[in-house]
Design a protein around this motif. Structure first.
Motif, PDB file in Angstrom:
ATOM      1  N   ILE A  33       0.924  -1.339  -0.006  1.00  0.00           N
ATOM      2  CA  ILE A  33       0.160  -0.027   0.219  1.00  0.00           C
ATOM      3  C   ILE A  33       0.916   1.034   0.022  1.00  0.00           C
ATOM      4  N   SER A  34       2.126   1.338   0.889  1.00  0.00           N
ATOM      5  CA  SER A  34       2.760   2.422   1.057  1.00  0.00           C
ATOM      6  C   SER A  34       3.530   2.657  -0.202  1.00  0.00           C
ATOM      7  N   ASP A  35       3.673   1.515  -1.081  1.00  0.00           N
ATOM      8  CA  ASP A  35       4.545   1.920  -2.268  1.00  0.00           C
ATOM      9  C   ASP A  35       3.779   2.641  -3.263  1.00  0.00           C
ATOM     10  N   LYS A  36       2.682   2.442  -3.281  1.00  0.00           N
ATOM     11  CA  LYS A  36       1.474   2.939  -4.180  1.00  0.00           C
ATOM     12  C   LYS A  36       1.208   4.555  -3.762  1.00  0.00           C
ATOM     13  N   LEU A  37       1.260   4.834  -2.699  1.00  0.00           N
ATOM     14  CA  LEU A  37       0.900   6.369  -2.396  1.00  0.00           C
ATOM     15  C   LEU A  37       2.026   6.871  -1.626  1.00  0.00           C
ATOM     16  N   PRO A  38       1.890   8.257  -1.752  1.00  0.00           N
ATOM     17  CA  PRO A  38       2.912   9.063  -0.924  1.00  0.00           C
ATOM     18  C   PRO A  38       2.408   9.173   0.685  1.00  0.00           C
ATOM     19  N   ARG A  39       3.276   9.388   1.609  1.00  0.00           N
ATOM     20  CA  ARG A  39       2.973   9.399   2.935  1.00  0.00           C
ATOM     21  C   ARG A  39       1.879  10.397   3.442  1.00  0.00           C
TER      22      ARG A  39
END
Length: 187
Positions: A33-39
């Motif tokens: 999930i975190s690879d797809k969206l910025p923090r």
């Protein structure tokens, strides 16, 4: 296979197992999930899941963004489909719906026409909260809500009368341990 090839295979296998022990399934899902969206986007999603009624000013303060970029990110998350909607969470017991049951349903056949008919019929019952096509002995599992056991029985009987339903096996919830709609999104 030569002894050299076996030795290389054993070393590779050992390294793979060693690395797998250091990575939990939970960590892998969160990483996907975190690879797809910025923090910042993940922070917005997490914050809105806990309180979607907050103002833009409150949200931007909690995620450490000024209001304009926060609003743009929020709208982009909506437009890209990450935010599917906003709902009120109701207290079912205060509404007089104290029984929750789970019914596993087997169909007469796996013919696509029967499956489609069942899926369309299930969508018409507002007292079916969830319906999933599953693997195993049953074809579907549904979550049914009712005010009491008599009403639950009536609802299961209504499902049983559907021409493509072969059998139903039900379980009644006796204690609610966890109920959430929040998806684990980490930043």
């Amino acid at each position: 296979m030569t002894s050299s090839e076996w030795k290389n295979l054993v070393v590779f296998t050992h390294d793979f197992v060693k690395n797998e022990k250091n990575l939990s399934i939970k960590d892998e899902k969160v990483r996907d999930i975190s690879d797809k969206l910025p923090r910042a986007d993940l922070d917005i999603l997490n914050t809105l899941q806990s309180d979607c009624r907050m103002t833009l000013a409150e949200l931007s303060e909690q995620v450490n963004l000024s209001q304009t970029p926060c609003w743009r990110r929020w709208k982009k998350l909506e437009n890209d489909g990450y935010i599917a909607g906003y709902n009120a969470v109701l207290d079912r017991k205060k509404l007089g719906l104290s029984v929750i049951g789970f019914s596993q349903i087997r169909l007469n056949s796996h013919h696509p026409e029967d499956t489609t008919k069942f899926e369309l019929a299930i969508k018409e019952f507002d007292w079916v909260l969830l319906c999933f096509c599953i693997t195993g002995e049953a074809d579907f599992i549904v979550q049914i809500i009712a005010k009491d056991l008599d009403q639950y029985y009536e609802r299961v009987s209504e499902l049983r009368r559907l021409p493509y339903v072969w059998s139903i096996q039900s379980s009644i919830a006796i204690k609610e341990v966890k109920s959430t709609h929040q998806i684990p999104v980490r930043s």
